[in-house]
Scaffold this motif. Structure first.
Motif, PDB file in Angstrom:
ATOM      1  N   ALA A 136      38.488  14.984  15.990  1.00  0.00           N
ATOM      2  CA  ALA A 136      39.108  14.883  14.668  1.00  0.00           C
ATOM      3  C   ALA A 136      40.630  14.912  14.727  1.00  0.00           C
ATOM      4  O   ALA A 136      41.280  14.437  13.817  1.00  0.00           O
ATOM      5  CB  ALA A 136      38.611  16.008  13.775  1.00  0.00           C
ATOM      6  N   ALA A 137      41.208  15.463  15.793  1.00  0.00           N
ATOM      7  CA  ALA A 137      42.664  15.595  15.875  1.00  0.00           C
ATOM      8  C   ALA A 137      43.219  14.801  17.054  1.00  0.00           C
ATOM      9  O   ALA A 137      42.538  14.570  18.046  1.00  0.00           O
ATOM     10  CB  ALA A 137      43.047  17.058  16.033  1.00  0.00           C
ATOM     11  N   ARG A 138      44.478  14.420  16.895  1.00  0.00           N
ATOM     12  CA  ARG A 138      45.188  13.703  17.943  1.00  0.00           C
ATOM     13  C   ARG A 138      46.532  14.396  18.158  1.00  0.00           C
ATOM     14  O   ARG A 138      47.240  14.690  17.191  1.00  0.00           O
ATOM     15  CB  ARG A 138      45.401  12.246  17.532  1.00  0.00           C
ATOM     16  CG  ARG A 138      46.160  11.423  18.546  1.00  0.00           C
ATOM     17  CD  ARG A 138      46.304   9.962  18.141  1.00  0.00           C
ATOM     18  NE  ARG A 138      47.118   9.796  16.946  1.00  0.00           N
ATOM     19  CZ  ARG A 138      46.664   9.455  15.750  1.00  0.00           C
ATOM     20  NH1 ARG A 138      45.379   9.267  15.558  1.00  0.00           N
ATOM     21  NH2 ARG A 138      47.475   9.321  14.720  1.00  0.00           N
ATOM     22  N   ILE A 139      46.857  14.664  19.409  1.00  0.00           N
ATOM     23  CA  ILE A 139      48.156  15.240  19.747  1.00  0.00           C
ATOM     24  C   ILE A 139      48.897  14.249  20.626  1.00  0.00           C
ATOM     25  O   ILE A 139      48.362  13.773  21.627  1.00  0.00           O
ATOM     26  CB  ILE A 139      48.016  16.600  20.457  1.00  0.00           C
ATOM     27  CG1 ILE A 139      47.412  17.629  19.500  1.00  0.00           C
ATOM     28  CG2 ILE A 139      49.376  17.064  20.994  1.00  0.00           C
ATOM     29  CD1 ILE A 139      47.252  19.012  20.085  1.00  0.00           C
ATOM     30  N   THR A 140      50.126  13.949  20.216  1.00  0.00           N
ATOM     31  CA  THR A 140      50.994  13.079  20.999  1.00  0.00           C
ATOM     32  C   THR A 140      52.113  13.939  21.561  1.00  0.00           C
ATOM     33  O   THR A 140      52.801  14.640  20.818  1.00  0.00           O
ATOM     34  CB  THR A 140      51.586  11.953  20.130  1.00  0.00           C
ATOM     35  OG1 THR A 140      50.509  11.220  19.532  1.00  0.00           O
ATOM     36  CG2 THR A 140      52.435  11.010  20.966  1.00  0.00           C
ATOM     37  N   LEU A 141      52.262  13.900  22.882  1.00  0.00           N
ATOM     38  CA  LEU A 141      53.333  14.633  23.556  1.00  0.00           C
ATOM     39  C   LEU A 141      54.445  13.653  23.897  1.00  0.00           C
ATOM     40  O   LEU A 141      54.207  12.641  24.560  1.00  0.00           O
ATOM     41  CB  LEU A 141      52.819  15.289  24.841  1.00  0.00           C
ATOM     42  CG  LEU A 141      53.878  15.921  25.754  1.00  0.00           C
ATOM     43  CD1 LEU A 141      54.556  17.107  25.078  1.00  0.00           C
ATOM     44  CD2 LEU A 141      53.275  16.319  27.086  1.00  0.00           C
ATOM     45  N   PHE A 142      55.636  13.942  23.430  1.00  0.00           N
ATOM     46  CA  PHE A 142      56.813  13.154  23.769  1.00  0.00           C
ATOM     47  C   PHE A 142      57.537  13.908  24.879  1.00  0.00           C
ATOM     48  O   PHE A 142      57.890  15.077  24.718  1.00  0.00           O
ATOM     49  CB  PHE A 142      57.723  12.981  22.548  1.00  0.00           C
ATOM     50  CG  PHE A 142      57.061  12.204  21.451  1.00  0.00           C
ATOM     51  CD1 PHE A 142      57.141  10.821  21.419  1.00  0.00           C
ATOM     52  CD2 PHE A 142      56.323  12.854  20.479  1.00  0.00           C
ATOM     53  CE1 PHE A 142      56.507  10.104  20.418  1.00  0.00           C
ATOM     54  CE2 PHE A 142      55.694  12.155  19.470  1.00  0.00           C
ATOM     55  CZ  PHE A 142      55.780  10.772  19.448  1.00  0.00           C
ATOM     56  N   SER A 143      57.725  13.236  26.013  1.00  0.00           N
ATOM     57  CA  SER A 143      58.296  13.898  27.181  1.00  0.00           C
ATOM     58  C   SER A 143      59.182  12.912  27.937  1.00  0.00           C
ATOM     59  O   SER A 143      59.377  11.777  27.516  1.00  0.00           O
ATOM     60  CB  SER A 143      57.174  14.401  28.090  1.00  0.00           C
ATOM     61  OG  SER A 143      56.446  13.308  28.609  1.00  0.00           O
ATOM     62  N   ARG A 144      59.682  13.372  29.071  1.00  0.00           N
ATOM     63  CA  ARG A 144      60.398  12.494  29.996  1.00  0.00           C
ATOM     64  C   ARG A 144      60.237  13.065  31.398  1.00  0.00           C
ATOM     65  O   ARG A 144      59.874  14.234  31.580  1.00  0.00           O
ATOM     66  CB  ARG A 144      61.855  12.334  29.607  1.00  0.00           C
ATOM     67  CG  ARG A 144      62.680  13.572  29.700  1.00  0.00           C
ATOM     68  CD  ARG A 144      64.122  13.259  29.376  1.00  0.00           C
ATOM     69  NE  ARG A 144      64.886  14.495  29.471  1.00  0.00           N
ATOM     70  CZ  ARG A 144      65.981  14.704  28.813  1.00  0.00           C
ATOM     71  NH1 ARG A 144      66.459  13.788  28.016  1.00  0.00           N
ATOM     72  NH2 ARG A 144      66.623  15.840  28.946  1.00  0.00           N
ATOM     73  N   GLN A 177      39.548  23.782  22.186  1.00  0.00           N
ATOM     74  CA  GLN A 177      39.398  22.915  21.020  1.00  0.00           C
ATOM     75  C   GLN A 177      39.847  21.498  21.404  1.00  0.00           C
ATOM     76  O   GLN A 177      41.009  21.148  21.250  1.00  0.00           O
ATOM     77  CB  GLN A 177      40.248  23.456  19.873  1.00  0.00           C
ATOM     78  CG  GLN A 177      40.052  22.735  18.582  1.00  0.00           C
ATOM     79  CD  GLN A 177      40.829  23.401  17.454  1.00  0.00           C
ATOM     80  OE1 GLN A 177      41.405  24.471  17.607  1.00  0.00           O
ATOM     81  NE2 GLN A 177      40.842  22.756  16.314  1.00  0.00           N
ATOM     82  N   PRO A 178      38.922  20.678  21.912  1.00  0.00           N
ATOM     83  CA  PRO A 178      39.285  19.335  22.376  1.00  0.00           C
ATOM     84  C   PRO A 178      39.929  18.471  21.286  1.00  0.00           C
ATOM     85  O   PRO A 178      39.628  18.606  20.103  1.00  0.00           O
ATOM     86  CB  PRO A 178      37.953  18.736  22.823  1.00  0.00           C
ATOM     87  CG  PRO A 178      37.110  19.915  23.146  1.00  0.00           C
ATOM     88  CD  PRO A 178      37.515  20.968  22.149  1.00  0.00           C
ATOM     89  N   PHE A 179      40.819  17.594  21.717  1.00  0.00           N
ATOM     90  CA  PHE A 179      41.535  16.687  20.825  1.00  0.00           C
ATOM     91  C   PHE A 179      41.845  15.422  21.608  1.00  0.00           C
ATOM     92  O   PHE A 179      41.802  15.402  22.836  1.00  0.00           O
ATOM     93  CB  PHE A 179      42.835  17.334  20.315  1.00  0.00           C
ATOM     94  CG  PHE A 179      43.698  17.902  21.407  1.00  0.00           C
ATOM     95  CD1 PHE A 179      44.593  17.105  22.109  1.00  0.00           C
ATOM     96  CD2 PHE A 179      43.612  19.252  21.752  1.00  0.00           C
ATOM     97  CE1 PHE A 179      45.381  17.631  23.127  1.00  0.00           C
ATOM     98  CE2 PHE A 179      44.394  19.794  22.757  1.00  0.00           C
ATOM     99  CZ  PHE A 179      45.276  18.977  23.453  1.00  0.00           C
ATOM    100  N   GLU A 180      42.163  14.358  20.897  1.00  0.00           N
ATOM    101  CA  GLU A 180      42.626  13.140  21.536  1.00  0.00           C
ATOM    102  C   GLU A 180      44.060  13.380  21.991  1.00  0.00           C
ATOM    103  O   GLU A 180      44.844  14.001  21.268  1.00  0.00           O
ATOM    104  CB  GLU A 180      42.564  11.971  20.556  1.00  0.00           C
ATOM    105  CG  GLU A 180      42.994  10.666  21.165  1.00  0.00           C
ATOM    106  CD  GLU A 180      42.961   9.540  20.168  1.00  0.00           C
ATOM    107  OE1 GLU A 180      43.825   8.650  20.295  1.00  0.00           O
ATOM    108  OE2 GLU A 180      42.120   9.543  19.259  1.00  0.00           O
ATOM    109  N   TYR A 181      44.417  12.877  23.157  1.00  0.00           N
ATOM    110  CA  TYR A 181      45.731  13.142  23.734  1.00  0.00           C
ATOM    111  C   TYR A 181      46.425  11.830  24.094  1.00  0.00           C
ATOM    112  O   TYR A 181      45.813  10.914  24.627  1.00  0.00           O
ATOM    113  CB  TYR A 181      45.562  13.991  24.994  1.00  0.00           C
ATOM    114  CG  TYR A 181      46.827  14.240  25.765  1.00  0.00           C
ATOM    115  CD1 TYR A 181      47.103  13.537  26.933  1.00  0.00           C
ATOM    116  CD2 TYR A 181      47.754  15.173  25.337  1.00  0.00           C
ATOM    117  CE1 TYR A 181      48.260  13.768  27.659  1.00  0.00           C
ATOM    118  CE2 TYR A 181      48.913  15.420  26.053  1.00  0.00           C
ATOM    119  CZ  TYR A 181      49.160  14.712  27.202  1.00  0.00           C
ATOM    120  OH  TYR A 181      50.311  14.931  27.910  1.00  0.00           O
TER     121      TYR A 181
END
Length: 101
Positions: free
Chosen positions: A11-19, A39-43
């Protein structure tokens, strides 16, 4: 944490902005991995130095966007709830809980 087809059903998506060469980004990945175990999520991960659309975060990484996966869109939005720099598993889980309400 490797995205697989099964993750797209969450149900959730987490986007990590990195470098590259960012120690805080490595810490953020560990935090997200601990959260995913409970708690699994889309990554999704975006390198802000390669995707200039997100250059606004060039000096602010790591940043995460936490969004609902219910609308079917795979695009992240600037309006998404965010956590920046240093954050705990509890802070990420709180955002995920708010998203589920």
């Amino acid at each position: 944490m490797i995205p697989t087809r099964a993750l797209y059903h969450h149900a959730a998506r987490i986007t990590l902005f990195s470098r590259a060469s960012c120690s805080l980004c490595a810490d953020a990945k560990q935090v997200l991995s601990r959260v995913w175990d409970r708690q699994p999520f889309e990554y999704q991960e975006i390198d802000v130095m390669k995707d200039r659309k997100w250059a606004v975060y060039e000096f602010d990484v790591p940043v995460i966007h936490v969004e609902s996966n219910q609308n079917g869109s795979k695009e992240t939005s600037m309006a998404a709830p965010k956590l920046m720099h240093r954050f705990s598993p509890e802070q990420v889980e709180d955002l995920l809980k708010k998203l589920g309400k």
